[in-house]
Every structure is written in C-alpha cells, then in structure tokens.
Design a protein around this motif. Structure first.
Motif, PDB file in Angstrom:
ATOM      1  N   GLN A   7       0.834  -1.199   0.000  1.00  0.00           N
ATOM      2  CA  GLN A   7       0.000   0.000   0.000  1.00  0.00           C
ATOM      3  C   GLN A   7       0.872   1.253   0.000  1.00  0.00           C
ATOM      4  OE1 GLN A   7      -2.527   0.346   3.421  1.00  0.00           O
ATOM      5  NE2 GLN A   7      -3.735   2.015   2.548  1.00  0.00           N
ATOM      6  N   LEU A   8       1.939   1.244   0.750  1.00  0.00           N
ATOM      7  CA  LEU A   8       2.849   2.386   0.797  1.00  0.00           C
ATOM      8  C   LEU A   8       3.516   2.614  -0.557  1.00  0.00           C
ATOM      9  CD1 LEU A   8       4.261   4.539   2.562  1.00  0.00           C
ATOM     10  CD2 LEU A   8       6.034   2.831   2.996  1.00  0.00           C
ATOM     11  N   VAL A   9       3.954   1.532  -1.199  1.00  0.00           N
ATOM     12  CA  VAL A   9       4.615   1.658  -2.501  1.00  0.00           C
ATOM     13  C   VAL A   9       3.647   2.229  -3.536  1.00  0.00           C
ATOM     14  CG1 VAL A   9       5.591   0.337  -4.428  1.00  0.00           C
ATOM     15  CG2 VAL A   9       6.360  -0.110  -2.098  1.00  0.00           C
ATOM     16  N   PHE A  10       2.413   1.723  -3.576  1.00  0.00           N
ATOM     17  CA  PHE A  10       1.442   2.226  -4.543  1.00  0.00           C
ATOM     18  C   PHE A  10       1.041   3.659  -4.240  1.00  0.00           C
ATOM     19  CE2 PHE A  10       0.426  -2.350  -5.487  1.00  0.00           C
ATOM     20  CZ  PHE A  10       0.856  -2.298  -6.808  1.00  0.00           C
ATOM     21  N   SER A  11       0.955   4.036  -2.986  1.00  0.00           N
ATOM     22  CA  SER A  11       0.611   5.411  -2.637  1.00  0.00           C
ATOM     23  C   SER A  11       1.703   6.379  -3.068  1.00  0.00           C
ATOM     24  CB  SER A  11       0.383   5.530  -1.129  1.00  0.00           C
ATOM     25  OG  SER A  11      -0.708   4.763  -0.725  1.00  0.00           O
ATOM     26  N   VAL A  12       2.945   6.022  -2.804  1.00  0.00           N
ATOM     27  CA  VAL A  12       4.062   6.886  -3.201  1.00  0.00           C
ATOM     28  C   VAL A  12       4.144   6.972  -4.718  1.00  0.00           C
ATOM     29  CG1 VAL A  12       6.588   7.081  -3.200  1.00  0.00           C
ATOM     30  CG2 VAL A  12       5.380   6.536  -1.090  1.00  0.00           C
ATOM     31  N   SER A  13       3.905   5.860  -5.421  1.00  0.00           N
ATOM     32  CA  SER A  13       3.928   5.868  -6.887  1.00  0.00           C
ATOM     33  C   SER A  13       2.812   6.744  -7.447  1.00  0.00           C
ATOM     34  CB  SER A  13       3.770   4.447  -7.423  1.00  0.00           C
ATOM     35  OG  SER A  13       4.834   3.637  -6.993  1.00  0.00           O
ATOM     36  N   GLY A  14       1.646   6.679  -6.842  1.00  0.00           N
ATOM     37  CA  GLY A  14       0.540   7.518  -7.293  1.00  0.00           C
ATOM     38  C   GLY A  14       0.813   8.995  -7.102  1.00  0.00           C
ATOM     39  N   LEU A  15       1.372   9.354  -5.954  1.00  0.00           N
ATOM     40  CA  LEU A  15       1.712  10.758  -5.703  1.00  0.00           C
ATOM     41  C   LEU A  15       2.785  11.255  -6.663  1.00  0.00           C
ATOM     42  CD1 LEU A  15       1.692  10.910  -1.803  1.00  0.00           C
ATOM     43  CD2 LEU A  15       0.080  11.969  -3.387  1.00  0.00           C
ATOM     44  N   LEU A  16       3.757  10.402  -6.957  1.00  0.00           N
ATOM     45  CA  LEU A  16       4.819  10.775  -7.892  1.00  0.00           C
ATOM     46  C   LEU A  16       4.250  10.980  -9.299  1.00  0.00           C
ATOM     47  CD1 LEU A  16       7.854  11.204  -8.340  1.00  0.00           C
ATOM     48  CD2 LEU A  16       8.020   8.766  -8.842  1.00  0.00           C
ATOM     49  N   GLY A  17       3.366  10.091  -9.725  1.00  0.00           N
ATOM     50  CA  GLY A  17       2.745  10.230 -11.040  1.00  0.00           C
ATOM     51  C   GLY A  17       1.886  11.479 -11.142  1.00  0.00           C
ATOM     52  N   LEU A  18       1.135  11.769 -10.091  1.00  0.00           N
ATOM     53  CA  LEU A  18       0.298  12.960 -10.070  1.00  0.00           C
ATOM     54  C   LEU A  18       1.137  14.232 -10.122  1.00  0.00           C
ATOM     55  CD1 LEU A  18      -2.618  14.006  -9.825  1.00  0.00           C
ATOM     56  CD2 LEU A  18      -2.282  14.008  -7.352  1.00  0.00           C
ATOM     57  N   SER A  19       2.225  14.248  -9.375  1.00  0.00           N
ATOM     58  CA  SER A  19       3.076  15.441  -9.386  1.00  0.00           C
ATOM     59  C   SER A  19       3.758  15.620 -10.739  1.00  0.00           C
ATOM     60  CB  SER A  19       4.108  15.383  -8.257  1.00  0.00           C
ATOM     61  OG  SER A  19       5.019  14.328  -8.471  1.00  0.00           O
ATOM     62  N   CYS A  20       4.127  14.528 -11.397  1.00  0.00           N
ATOM     63  CA  CYS A  20       4.720  14.637 -12.735  1.00  0.00           C
ATOM     64  C   CYS A  20       3.715  15.185 -13.739  1.00  0.00           C
ATOM     65  CB  CYS A  20       5.228  13.280 -13.191  1.00  0.00           C
ATOM     66  SG  CYS A  20       6.717  12.736 -12.347  1.00  0.00           S
ATOM     67  N   ALA A  21       2.479  14.726 -13.673  1.00  0.00           N
ATOM     68  CA  ALA A  21       1.447  15.218 -14.584  1.00  0.00           C
ATOM     69  C   ALA A  21       1.172  16.702 -14.346  1.00  0.00           C
ATOM     70  CB  ALA A  21       0.169  14.408 -14.406  1.00  0.00           C
ATOM     71  N   LEU A  22       1.147  17.112 -13.087  1.00  0.00           N
ATOM     72  CA  LEU A  22       0.924  18.515 -12.761  1.00  0.00           C
ATOM     73  C   LEU A  22       2.072  19.385 -13.261  1.00  0.00           C
ATOM     74  CD1 LEU A  22      -0.841  20.600 -11.304  1.00  0.00           C
ATOM     75  CD2 LEU A  22       0.451  20.105  -9.240  1.00  0.00           C
ATOM     76  N   MET A  23       3.298  18.940 -13.053  1.00  0.00           N
ATOM     77  CA  MET A  23       4.452  19.714 -13.514  1.00  0.00           C
ATOM     78  C   MET A  23       4.501  19.787 -15.033  1.00  0.00           C
ATOM     79  SD  MET A  23       7.396  18.893 -10.614  1.00  0.00           S
ATOM     80  CE  MET A  23       8.336  17.974 -11.708  1.00  0.00           C
ATOM     81  N   ALA A  24       4.106  18.726 -15.720  1.00  0.00           N
ATOM     82  CA  ALA A  24       4.081  18.748 -17.184  1.00  0.00           C
ATOM     83  C   ALA A  24       3.040  19.733 -17.700  1.00  0.00           C
ATOM     84  CB  ALA A  24       3.805  17.352 -17.723  1.00  0.00           C
ATOM     85  N   SER A  25       1.873  19.770 -17.072  1.00  0.00           N
ATOM     86  CA  SER A  25       0.842  20.711 -17.516  1.00  0.00           C
ATOM     87  C   SER A  25       1.261  22.153 -17.257  1.00  0.00           C
ATOM     88  CB  SER A  25      -0.494  20.404 -16.846  1.00  0.00           C
ATOM     89  OG  SER A  25      -0.406  20.613 -15.459  1.00  0.00           O
ATOM     90  N   VAL A  26       1.934  22.406 -16.163  1.00  0.00           N
ATOM     91  CA  VAL A  26       2.429  23.759 -15.878  1.00  0.00           C
ATOM     92  C   VAL A  26       3.512  24.136 -16.882  1.00  0.00           C
ATOM     93  CG1 VAL A  26       3.743  25.134 -14.221  1.00  0.00           C
ATOM     94  CG2 VAL A  26       1.817  23.773 -13.444  1.00  0.00           C
ATOM     95  N   ALA A  27       4.405  23.200 -17.188  1.00  0.00           N
ATOM     96  CA  ALA A  27       5.485  23.481 -18.140  1.00  0.00           C
ATOM     97  C   ALA A  27       4.945  23.764 -19.535  1.00  0.00           C
ATOM     98  CB  ALA A  27       6.463  22.316 -18.182  1.00  0.00           C
ATOM     99  N   LEU A  28       3.866  23.091 -19.936  1.00  0.00           N
ATOM    100  CA  LEU A  28       3.288  23.335 -21.253  1.00  0.00           C
ATOM    101  C   LEU A  28       2.507  24.635 -21.302  1.00  0.00           C
ATOM    102  CD1 LEU A  28       2.066  19.749 -22.183  1.00  0.00           C
ATOM    103  CD2 LEU A  28       3.949  21.023 -23.205  1.00  0.00           C
ATOM    104  N   GLY A  29       1.886  25.028 -20.212  1.00  0.00           N
ATOM    105  CA  GLY A  29       1.084  26.242 -20.199  1.00  0.00           C
ATOM    106  C   GLY A  29       1.870  27.499 -19.928  1.00  0.00           C
ATOM    107  N   LEU A  30       3.012  27.402 -19.317  1.00  0.00           N
ATOM    108  CA  LEU A  30       3.773  28.571 -18.896  1.00  0.00           C
ATOM    109  C   LEU A  30       4.275  29.438 -20.043  1.00  0.00           C
ATOM    110  CD1 LEU A  30       4.690  29.978 -16.326  1.00  0.00           C
ATOM    111  CD2 LEU A  30       6.790  28.666 -16.422  1.00  0.00           C
ATOM    112  N   PRO A  31       4.894  28.890 -21.093  1.00  0.00           N
ATOM    113  CA  PRO A  31       5.392  29.774 -22.157  1.00  0.00           C
ATOM    114  C   PRO A  31       4.284  30.582 -22.834  1.00  0.00           C
ATOM    115  CG  PRO A  31       6.416  27.643 -22.343  1.00  0.00           C
ATOM    116  CD  PRO A  31       5.341  27.521 -21.292  1.00  0.00           C
TER     117      PRO A  31
END
Length: 64
Positions: A7-31
């Motif tokens: 459960q801990l491994v899947f939770s950490v993986s989910g948070l990491l994936g969510l943060s990557c998706a958020l950072m990618a959307s910010v990087a695409l929208g920023l310019p």
C-alpha cells in the motif's frame, strides 16, 4: 510483499505520477502565458499606447 508495504509503494507511486502530470501541464502552459498576456500589457502600459499605437506595440511584442 506485506500488504502494508504494498500500500505504501502504490501510494508513493501515485503521488509521484500525479506530481509529474501537474508539472508537465504547468510546463506546457507557462510559455504561452509569459509571451501572450503579461508582456504585451506591460509593454502597452510602459508606452501609454492607445488606438493605432497600441496595435503597433502588441504586434511588435508578439513577433519577438
């Protein structure tokens, strides 16, 4: 693997994936945000442009 560790491994993986998706959307929208709205309005306010002058400032800043 014990259920608690799994459960801990899947939770950490989910948070990491969510943060990557958020950072990618910010990087695409920023310019687009930087070049479009903020710089054009700031440039127009600096020269106090209206009418035809405003169009010239906006066209010049969009081309740069």
């Amino acid at each position: 693997m014990p259920p608690r560790q799994q459960q801990l491994v899947f939770s950490v993986s989910g948070l990491l994936g969510l943060s990557c998706a958020l950072m990618a959307s910010v990087a695409l929208g920023l310019p687009l945000w930087l070049s479009g709205a903020v710089l054009c309005r700031t440039g127009a306010e600096l020269v106090n442009a209206t009418g035809a002058e405003l169009e010239q400032v906006l066209n010049t800043s969009m081309a740069a």
